[in-house]
Design a protein around this motif. Sequence first.
Motif, PDB file in Angstrom:
ATOM      1  N   ASN A   9       1.062  -1.273   0.097  1.00 22.26           N
ATOM      2  CA  ASN A   9       0.010   0.027   0.135  1.00 22.26           C
ATOM      3  C   ASN A   9       0.793   1.250  -0.044  1.00 22.26           C
ATOM      4  O   ASN A   9       0.428   2.298  -0.777  1.00 22.26           O
ATOM      5  CB  ASN A   9      -1.025   0.044   1.107  1.00 22.26           C
ATOM      6  N   VAL A  10       1.780   1.198   0.871  1.00 25.57           N
ATOM      7  CA  VAL A  10       2.795   2.435   0.981  1.00 25.57           C
ATOM      8  C   VAL A  10       3.312   2.808  -0.546  1.00 25.57           C
ATOM      9  O   VAL A  10       3.433   3.904  -1.071  1.00 25.57           O
ATOM     10  CB  VAL A  10       4.000   2.393   1.822  1.00 25.57           C
ATOM     11  N   VAL A  56       0.354   4.310  -2.475  1.00 22.92           N
ATOM     12  CA  VAL A  56       0.148   5.783  -2.185  1.00 22.92           C
ATOM     13  C   VAL A  56       1.416   6.647  -2.759  1.00 22.92           C
ATOM     14  O   VAL A  56       1.041   7.609  -3.125  1.00 22.92           O
ATOM     15  CB  VAL A  56       0.439   5.741  -0.496  1.00 22.92           C
ATOM     16  N   ALA A  57       2.584   6.103  -2.779  1.00 23.60           N
ATOM     17  CA  ALA A  57       3.617   6.916  -3.771  1.00 23.60           C
ATOM     18  C   ALA A  57       3.486   6.947  -5.120  1.00 23.60           C
ATOM     19  O   ALA A  57       3.801   8.050  -5.609  1.00 23.60           O
ATOM     20  CB  ALA A  57       4.994   6.243  -3.183  1.00 23.60           C
ATOM     21  N   ALA A  90      -5.703   3.622  -1.438  1.00 24.26           N
ATOM     22  CA  ALA A  90      -4.229   3.983  -1.251  1.00 24.26           C
ATOM     23  C   ALA A  90      -3.703   4.694  -2.363  1.00 24.26           C
ATOM     24  O   ALA A  90      -3.190   5.819  -2.199  1.00 24.26           O
ATOM     25  CB  ALA A  90      -3.447   2.660  -0.927  1.00 24.26           C
ATOM     26  N   THR A 123      -5.630   8.154  -0.854  1.00 22.34           N
ATOM     27  CA  THR A 123      -4.545   8.849  -0.160  1.00 22.34           C
ATOM     28  C   THR A 123      -3.584   9.520  -1.063  1.00 22.34           C
ATOM     29  O   THR A 123      -3.060  10.588  -0.700  1.00 22.34           O
ATOM     30  CB  THR A 123      -3.954   7.810   0.767  1.00 22.34           C
TER      31      THR A 123
END
Length: 126
Positions: free
Chosen positions: A2-3, A6-7, A68, A72
């Motif tokens: 997920n990170v 998001v990126a 995500a 986000t």
Amino acid sequence: MNVLLVALGAAVGAPLRFLLDRAVQGWVAARGWAGPVVFPWGTLVVNVIGSAVLGFLVAWPTGEGLMALAGTGLCGALSTYSTLGYETLRLAEGGAWPAAAGNAVLSVAAGLGAAATGAALALAWS
């Protein structure tokens, strides 16, 4: 994972915000609507778009990965509360109190309306 999503979303949202902001400010200036006080129309537009997209995503049955990436990442980088605060303060410090108050009220009201509209569209389509 997920990170990374998001990126990736933020890597698209941040430059998109910059380009849309410049395009809107240029469009307003080209029509002679800028006036003596430079009102932050570009920030208003990107914040309203981001609010509408996020409202849609929250109401649409999305998975964690899409939220995500688009919610986000993209919307987080596209819309910007810190720039709204900075530009409102800049207007107030420059003595343009009506423009500062208008920017704050219009941004919040338009953002809430856009989020509600985006959510209503998602609910109507789902």
